[in-house]
Design a protein around this motif. Sequence first.
Motif, PDB file in Angstrom:
ATOM      1  N   ASP A   2     -59.504  34.645  51.506  1.00  0.00           N
ATOM      2  CA  ASP A   2     -60.178  33.406  51.891  1.00  0.00           C
ATOM      3  C   ASP A   2     -59.676  32.971  53.258  1.00  0.00           C
ATOM      4  N   ARG A   3     -60.617  32.564  54.130  1.00  0.00           N
ATOM      5  CA  ARG A   3     -60.237  32.123  55.470  1.00  0.00           C
ATOM      6  C   ARG A   3     -60.710  30.702  55.707  1.00  0.00           C
ATOM      7  N   ARG A   5     -60.930  28.055  58.892  1.00  0.00           N
ATOM      8  CA  ARG A   5     -60.818  27.921  60.340  1.00  0.00           C
ATOM      9  C   ARG A   5     -61.030  26.467  60.743  1.00  0.00           C
ATOM     10  N   SER A  27     -64.889  27.361  55.834  1.00  0.00           N
ATOM     11  CA  SER A  27     -64.032  27.695  54.697  1.00  0.00           C
ATOM     12  C   SER A  27     -64.912  28.167  53.550  1.00  0.00           C
ATOM     13  N   VAL A 112     -54.885  35.981  64.457  1.00  0.00           N
ATOM     14  CA  VAL A 112     -55.106  35.555  63.066  1.00  0.00           C
ATOM     15  C   VAL A 112     -54.912  36.694  62.060  1.00  0.00           C
ATOM     16  N   GLU A 143     -50.057  33.742  52.085  1.00  0.00           N
ATOM     17  CA  GLU A 143     -50.724  32.867  53.044  1.00  0.00           C
ATOM     18  C   GLU A 143     -50.222  33.153  54.452  1.00  0.00           C
ATOM     19  N   THR A 192     -56.298  29.327  62.117  1.00  0.00           N
ATOM     20  CA  THR A 192     -57.017  30.037  61.065  1.00  0.00           C
ATOM     21  C   THR A 192     -56.004  30.361  59.972  1.00  0.00           C
ATOM     22  N   THR A 193     -56.255  29.832  58.775  1.00  0.00           N
ATOM     23  CA  THR A 193     -55.389  30.079  57.632  1.00  0.00           C
ATOM     24  C   THR A 193     -56.041  31.137  56.751  1.00  0.00           C
ATOM     25  N   THR A 194     -55.320  32.191  56.451  1.00  0.00           N
ATOM     26  CA  THR A 194     -55.811  33.251  55.581  1.00  0.00           C
ATOM     27  C   THR A 194     -54.996  33.258  54.297  1.00  0.00           C
TER      28      THR A 194
END
Length: 197
Positions: A2-3, A5, A27, A112, A143, A192-194
Amino acid sequence: MDRFRGYIAGIGTYSGTRLVMGHWLESPFGAFTDVMAENAAGSRLLLAPNSDVAAYVGGTYHFDAVDVVDVEARLTADRFLVSAGPLRLNLALGPRTILGRLLEHVPPALAVHPRWLAAVNPVAAVLVPGVSTAGSAGGGRREFYGVRSIRSVAGASAVWNGRDLGRLSPLKPPVRFGFSSFPPKPQIVAVTTTIIS
């Protein structure tokens, strides 16, 4: 995988309440904003815009309570405004930081990528104590935080249930929502969280 931004903003206040806001443009849940708050006594609260976000974010991070509330947010060139349940927040945004300008030169795809973020994690921890770019999240997830730019926060007005939280302050002590705190200096980061299950 899941990303998410968008942006994360973090501030401390003179009252001891520390606030971290996620303002997500893209998201798995569409665009939304959520608020993580930790008060001076250490109680952690998530303010989420709907039950799906509450379940996902509440299962990824650690909170003592989760509330679903109406959330409205607007990010402009010089302001970040948030209205969420008991919170009314107005942040005045300052210039890009030196580190933020350096990060803008990292190629976007690399900035990212989880492998890159795992590799630079030890360096990030030295440059910004308490901050990690890779770690374990709740529910057995991994994460990764890919920060692409950083701006300072020059001023803030924060009101909780009608009570002024006081002047802008560093995020001290560090917040305890997940494996990484937010930097002590109030700022807003393009990120950007992955999250990998």
